[in-house]
Design a protein around this motif. Structure first.
Motif, mmCIF file in Angstrom:
data_model
loop_
_atom_site.group_PDB
_atom_site.id
_atom_site.type_symbol
_atom_site.label_atom_id
_atom_site.label_comp_id
_atom_site.label_asym_id
_atom_site.label_seq_id
_atom_site.Cartn_x
_atom_site.Cartn_y
_atom_site.Cartn_z
ATOM 1 N N UNK A 138 0.619 -0.438 7.092
ATOM 2 C CA UNK A 138 0.969 0.209 5.826
ATOM 3 C C UNK A 138 2.068 -0.591 5.147
ATOM 4 N N UNK A 139 2.249 -0.344 3.865
ATOM 5 C CA UNK A 139 3.332 -0.931 3.089
ATOM 6 C C UNK A 139 4.133 0.235 2.533
ATOM 7 N N UNK A 140 5.360 0.414 3.025
ATOM 8 C CA UNK A 140 6.152 1.593 2.671
ATOM 9 C C UNK A 140 6.384 1.648 1.167
ATOM 10 N N UNK A 141 6.002 2.754 0.548
ATOM 11 C CA UNK A 141 6.150 2.883 -0.894
ATOM 12 C C UNK A 141 7.609 2.993 -1.326
ATOM 13 N N UNK A 142 8.496 3.360 -0.415
ATOM 14 C CA UNK A 142 9.909 3.514 -0.774
ATOM 15 C C UNK A 142 10.685 2.206 -0.681
ATOM 16 N N UNK B 151 8.574 -2.445 2.631
ATOM 17 C CA UNK B 151 8.502 -3.095 3.945
ATOM 18 C C UNK B 151 7.114 -2.910 4.547
ATOM 19 N N UNK B 152 6.575 -4.003 5.093
ATOM 20 C CA UNK B 152 5.289 -3.945 5.776
ATOM 21 C C UNK B 152 5.486 -3.427 7.195
ATOM 22 N N UNK B 153 4.715 -2.424 7.582
ATOM 23 C CA UNK B 153 4.759 -1.878 8.940
ATOM 24 C C UNK B 153 3.390 -2.099 9.570
ATOM 25 N N UNK B 154 3.301 -3.059 10.471
ATOM 26 C CA UNK B 154 2.022 -3.396 11.096
ATOM 27 C C UNK B 154 2.217 -3.561 12.596
ATOM 28 N N UNK C 175 7.837 6.069 7.648
ATOM 29 C CA UNK C 175 7.777 6.176 6.178
ATOM 30 C C UNK C 175 6.791 7.293 5.847
ATOM 31 N N UNK C 176 7.215 8.563 5.969
ATOM 32 C CA UNK C 176 6.289 9.697 5.931
ATOM 33 C C UNK C 176 5.484 9.825 4.643
ATOM 34 N N UNK C 177 5.997 9.343 3.517
ATOM 35 C CA UNK C 177 5.288 9.509 2.249
ATOM 36 C C UNK C 177 4.186 8.477 2.054
ATOM 37 N N UNK C 178 4.072 7.521 2.951
ATOM 38 C CA UNK C 178 3.128 6.420 2.798
ATOM 39 C C UNK C 178 1.914 6.601 3.698
#
Length: 318
Positions: free
Chosen positions: A130-134, A137-140, A193-196
């Motif tokens: 995912x890519x945090x919308x806030x 940052x890329x989380x992979x 990043x709960x919103x993403x």
């Protein structure tokens, strides 16, 4: 949440349980009272500010880098081009969240259920991204594990859960519901990043992100992957008045509770520690009466109950 310890003396056990439960109930009531007071103060302040401002943002920025313009009363976000090819042909690029949107296996929560056992020896590759919308940052992360013919679906499910826990916790992902033992199902969440929304892929090919959209994997096993969006309605309300009992000489734990609003059924979670993750599902029940009866733990057991519905999944645990 209730600790339950088997004891030859049922009467003394129930007295200890009652005392401990009352203490926990008092602490919970104090916490709820403080939380409501703080929330009311925050709400009052926000309303005061909004009545004096010309044009306030309706909420957080849709993604990183966006600026709020009071001239047009809207967000202005920099252009965000797709990164890499789509994980599936059915995926579309969402410029608002700056990420791929893939029907069926992306969401703020993703549930995976193993439907068939493996047909041959193989390696399964797991990937979350995912890519945090806030923050932008890329989380992979990625992991892998071996499967074999006749491997029970519950063990295959647990292997996926272990791969997420062992390889993806540093990236912000967690298994928030583990029902592998009863239903060969688990739910992963983007707690970092709960919103993403994020994508969860399973494959027998290290060069392919996800194959489950094409049916069974080449080795014959099959998963059903379902993503749940972050916004839903109505959310199940909180369960209240959890009432434990110890029938049959303390060999079983009977859990009953008052039903919550907007709940289709209920999920009971267990843990060996009061501050644990409570990711293990002890069972499900259609209502709080009669509730659920579980075998007494060999040591100390703690329980939480949450309502669940088809729109929002599992609600708050109490």
């Amino acid at each position: 949440m209730r600790p339950c310890r088997p004891s030859p003396g049922l009467s003394s056990c129930l007295h200890r349980r009652a005392a401990a439960f009352c203490g926990l109930a008092l602490l919970l009531l104090q916490s709820v009272s403080l939380g409501r007071s703080t929330g009311a103060s925050a709400l009052t302040s926000a309303l005061t500010v909004r009545t004096t401002a010309t044009c306030d943002p309706p909420g957080p920025a849709p993604r990183f880098g966006c600026q709020w313009s009071t001239d047009v009363c809207d967000w202005f976000c920099p252009v965000c081009d797709p990164f890499g090819p789509p994980p599936r042909s059915s995926c579309t690029w969402d410029g608002k969240v700056c990420n791929w949107s893939c029907p069926g296996y992306t969401g703020a929560e993703v549930t995976v259920q193993t439907l068939q056992p493996p047909a041959r020896d193989a390696t399964v590759y797991l990937r979350l991204s995912s890519l945090c919308t806030a923050t932008g940052a890329l989380a992979a992360c990625n992991g892998s594990f071996a499967v074999y013919p006749g491997m029970p679906v519950s063990l295959k499910c647990q292997a996926i859960a272990d791969a997420i826990s062992n390889n993806c916790s540093a990236a912000g992902y967690a298994v928030t519901e583990n029902d592998c033992r009863l239903a060969a199902s688990l739910t992963a969440s983007n707690v970092g990043c709960p919103a993403t929304e994020f994508a969860l892929g399973l494959s027998n090919d290290p060069a392919v992100f996800d194959q489950t959209g094409e049916g069974p994997l080449p080795d014959g096993e099959s998963e059903s992957t379902t993503g749940t969006a972050g916004n839903c309605a109505p959310m199940p309300g909180a369960v209240s008045n959890l009432r434990p009992a110890a029938p049959n000489g303390g060999e079983e734990i009977q859990l009953a509770w008052d039903d919550a609003t907007n709940a289709d059924d209920y999920v009971v979670f267990s843990d060996t520690a009061p501050n644990g993750t409570f990711s293990t599902v002890a069972g499900t029940a259609p209502s709080g009466a009669p509730g659920l009866t579980v075998a007494a733990p060999t040591g100390t057991g703690f329980y939480l109950v949450a309502g669940r519905n088809a729109s929002c999944g599992v609600g708050p645990r109490h």
